[in-house]
Motif scaffolding. Structure first.
Motif, short mmCIF file in Angstrom:
data_model
loop_
_atom_site.label_atom_id
_atom_site.label_comp_id
_atom_site.label_asym_id
_atom_site.label_seq_id
_atom_site.Cartn_x
_atom_site.Cartn_y
_atom_site.Cartn_z
N ASP A 213 29.33 64.34 25.79
CA ASP A 213 28.49 63.57 26.96
C ASP A 213 27.85 62.27 25.79
O ASP A 213 27.48 62.75 24.63
N VAL A 214 28.07 61.06 26.16
CA VAL A 214 27.22 60.18 25.65
C VAL A 214 26.04 59.65 26.58
O VAL A 214 26.39 58.86 27.69
N ALA A 215 24.90 59.69 26.25
CA ALA A 215 23.98 59.17 27.28
C ALA A 215 23.76 57.81 27.14
O ALA A 215 23.93 57.21 26.26
N LYS A 216 23.12 57.17 28.29
CA LYS A 216 23.01 55.64 28.46
C LYS A 216 21.68 55.41 27.52
O LYS A 216 20.83 56.18 27.64
N ALA A 217 21.84 54.05 26.89
CA ALA A 217 20.72 53.59 26.10
C ALA A 217 19.67 52.87 27.04
O ALA A 217 20.27 52.59 28.14
N VAL A 248 21.79 44.60 38.18
CA VAL A 248 20.65 45.23 38.70
C VAL A 248 20.46 45.34 40.39
O VAL A 248 21.13 44.29 40.81
N VAL A 249 20.52 46.69 40.72
CA VAL A 249 20.34 46.95 42.12
C VAL A 249 18.82 47.22 42.37
O VAL A 249 18.08 47.83 41.82
N PHE A 250 18.64 46.41 43.60
CA PHE A 250 17.23 46.26 44.35
C PHE A 250 17.02 47.33 45.22
O PHE A 250 17.87 47.32 46.30
N SER A 251 15.90 47.79 45.39
CA SER A 251 15.49 48.47 46.78
C SER A 251 14.23 48.10 47.06
O SER A 251 13.39 47.66 46.08
N HIS A 252 13.67 48.41 48.09
CA HIS A 252 12.38 47.78 48.75
C HIS A 252 11.84 48.79 49.57
O HIS A 252 12.31 49.90 50.10
N ALA A 253 10.51 48.89 49.80
CA ALA A 253 9.69 49.72 50.45
C ALA A 253 8.48 48.74 51.02
O ALA A 253 8.08 47.90 50.45
N ASP A 254 7.78 49.24 52.21
CA ASP A 254 6.82 48.71 52.63
C ASP A 254 5.47 49.24 51.96
O ASP A 254 5.70 50.04 50.78
N ILE A 276 18.89 49.24 36.84
CA ILE A 276 20.17 48.60 36.12
C ILE A 276 21.27 49.79 36.54
O ILE A 276 21.19 50.78 36.36
N SER A 277 22.40 49.29 36.75
CA SER A 277 23.60 49.78 36.99
C SER A 277 24.65 49.55 35.97
O SER A 277 25.34 48.34 36.11
N ASP A 278 24.86 50.51 35.04
CA ASP A 278 25.60 50.01 33.90
C ASP A 278 26.27 51.23 33.38
O ASP A 278 25.52 52.29 33.42
N VAL A 279 27.48 51.38 32.81
CA VAL A 279 27.90 52.63 32.34
C VAL A 279 27.10 52.92 30.92
O VAL A 279 27.22 54.04 30.61
#
Length: 396
Positions: A213-217, A248-254, A276-279
C-alpha cells in the motif's frame, strides 16, 4: 567390478560444490554414444570433489574380441549455480575387472570442462516492495533476480529491468541494470493506492511482486468565499489547496451539526467542510459560511409610451436592479395585475389617467415605483398615462 573417477573444479576455481551435482552414473555402451539403449551399471549421490569417487557394480560379461564403452554422466542439481564448472579424470587402471585393473589414464583438463548454464525464464522479487507514503521512496526497495523454472540464478543475464504498477499507477526511479542476474532498485516511488503490486519485465521474461500500500500524502485546504450575499442560489464556498488545483468535495451542515443534503441558499450561518478528493493526497478543512441578507432591490419600470389613444396598448418592462425574488405590477385600470412581472402588454380601452405601480422585493426589503413623465428618479415614482378622448367637431 568397479570404476574410479575424479570430479574436480577447474584450475581457476569456479566455486563448484557438491550441491551442484545430484548424482554420478556409469553406463555400459556398445557404441560409445550415450542413449536410452545403454545399460546403467551404478549411480552415486555422494561425490568426492577433487578426489577419487569409486563405483561398484555387478560384473558384466563381454565376449572375446568385443569392444564396449563405459560412459559417466552427471545429473545437475536443481539448485546448482550458473557458471560453476567441473572436469572429469580417470586414473590408469581405474577399471577393476576379473582380468585385473584396466584402462589408460584420462587426464582431467580445463579444456574439457563442463559448465553449468542456467537460462532465466522468469524474474523473481527476492526483496519485496513495502508500504510507503506518496512522494516518499518505498521503505523496502525491491531486488529482482533472473531465474530459471527451478529457481536457479542466471548469473549471465544482462539487460534493463523496468517496473510498472498493477492495477494502475505511476512509478519513478523504476529502472535498474541487471548485474550477475540481479537488479537492485533505489529511490523507487509509487503513486498512491492500496493492494498495489509491481510487475518487473526485461525482454521476454517478467515477474510480479507481492501487494503493498502507498498512503496518501497530506495536503492543505484553505476555504474561501465564506461571506456571500443571498441571491437565491446555493452557496458552496470555495477552496484553494497546497499543492495547487486538487479537487475538493464540499459538505454542509446547519449550526447544530445536522448534515444538509445540498449546499445552503441562506441567509444564515452554516458549517462547510472541504475534503480533498485525489488518489495521492488527503486533507480537509471546516469553517462557517455566513450568507448575508441582500440589499433591497432598486426598482425600475420602463414603458413604451406615456400617452396613447383609447384601445391602444403600452408595453411595460421590469428593469429593476439587484436581486429580485418577487415582483408585482398594478396596471392602474382596476382590472389588471401581474405577479412575478418581467414584461407585459396592457391595453387601455377608456380615456383617463392611470397610475401604474411596480413593486419588487427580496428578503432584504422592497422598492416600489410609480411612473412619471419626466426622467426624474424618486424612491416612489408614477407613470400617469393620459388616454386622450377623440373629439370631432360637427357643423352647427
Amino acid at each position: 567390478s568397479g570404476l574410479a573417477l575424479t570430479v574436480s573444479d577447474l584450475s581457476t576455481a569456479t566455486g563448484l560444490s557438491a550441491t551442484d551435482i545430484n548424482a554420478l552414473s556409469v553406463y555400459l555402451s556398445e557404441d560409445g554414444i550415450f542413449s536410452s539403449d545403454d545399460t546403467q551399471l551404478a549411480t552415486l549421490s555422494t561425490i568426492n570433489l577433487g578426489s577419487s569417487t569409486s563405483f561398484s557394480f555387478y560384473p558384466q560379461v563381454v565376449a572375446l574380441n568385443t569392444q564396449r564403452y563405459l560412459i559417466a554422466t552427471a545429473t545437475i542439481a536443481t539448485n546448482s549455480t550458473d557458471g560453476h564448472a567441473f572436469k572429469l579424470g580417470f586414473a590408469a587402471g581405474g577399471l577393476t575387472t576379473s582380468a585385473g585393473n584396466l584402462g589408460a589414464a584420462v587426464s582431467a583438463s580445463d579444456s574439457d570442462k563442463l559448465t553449468i548454464n542456467v537460462t532465466a525464464t522468469q524474474l523473481v522479487f527476492t526483496t519485496q516492495p513495502s508500504d510507503a507514503t506518496y512522494l516518499q521512496a518505498l521503505t523496502g526497495q525491491p531486488i529482482v533476480e533472473a531465474r530459471d523454472a527451478a529457481g536457479n540464478l542466471d548469473t549471465g543475464f544482462t539487460g534493463t529491468v523496468s517496473l510498472s504498477v498493477n492495477p494502475s499507477g505511476v512509478a519513478t526511479n523504476n529502472t535498474a541494470i541487471m548485474s550477475s542476474g540481479l537488479a537492485t532498485f533505489s529511490g523507487l516511488q509509487v503513486s498512491g493506492g492500496t493492494g498495489l503490486s509491481l510487475v518487473a519485465s526485461s525482454g521476454t521474461i517478467a515477474g510480479t511482486s507481492t501487494t503493498f500500500d502507498v498512503a496518501k500524502a497530506e495536503a492543505t485546504v484553505v476555504l474561501t468565499n465564506l461571506a456571500p450575499t443571498y441571491d437565491g442560489t446555493a452557496k458552496n464556498g470555495g477552496a484553494t489547496t497546497v499543492p495547487a488545483d486538487l479537487a475538493v468535495v464540499f459538505s454542509h451542515a446547519d449550526p447544530s451539526g445536522n448534515a444538509l443534503s445540498a449546499a445552503p441558499t441562506g441567509p444564515g450561518s452554516f458549517n462547510v467542510t472541504g475534503t480533498i478528493s485525489d488518489v495521492n493526497y488527503q486533507g480537509s478543512a471546516t469553517a462557517t459560511i455566513v450568507i448575508a441578507q441582500p440589499n433591497a432591490p432598486a426598482v425600475q419600470l420602463a414603458a413604451s409610451a406615456t400617452e396613447i389613444n383609447p384601445g391602444e396598448s403600452v408595453t411595460f418592462t421590469n428593469q429593476s436592479g439587484g436581486f429580485v425574488s418577487g415582483s408585482f405590477l398594478e396596471t392602474g385600470d382596476g382590472g389588471n395585475s401581474i405577479d412575478n412581472f418581467s414584461t407585459g402588454v396592457v391595453t387601455y380601452a377608456n380615456p383617463g389617467t392611470y397610475t401604474v405601480t411596480l413593486t419588487v422585493t427580496n428578503s432584504g426589503g422592497s422598492d416600489t415605483e410609480w411612473q412619471v413623465p419626466a426622467a426624474q428618479r424618486r424612491r416612489r415614482r408614477r407613470w400617469w398615462f393620459a388616454v386622450r378622448r377623440l373629439w370631432r367637431r360637427y357643423p352647427r
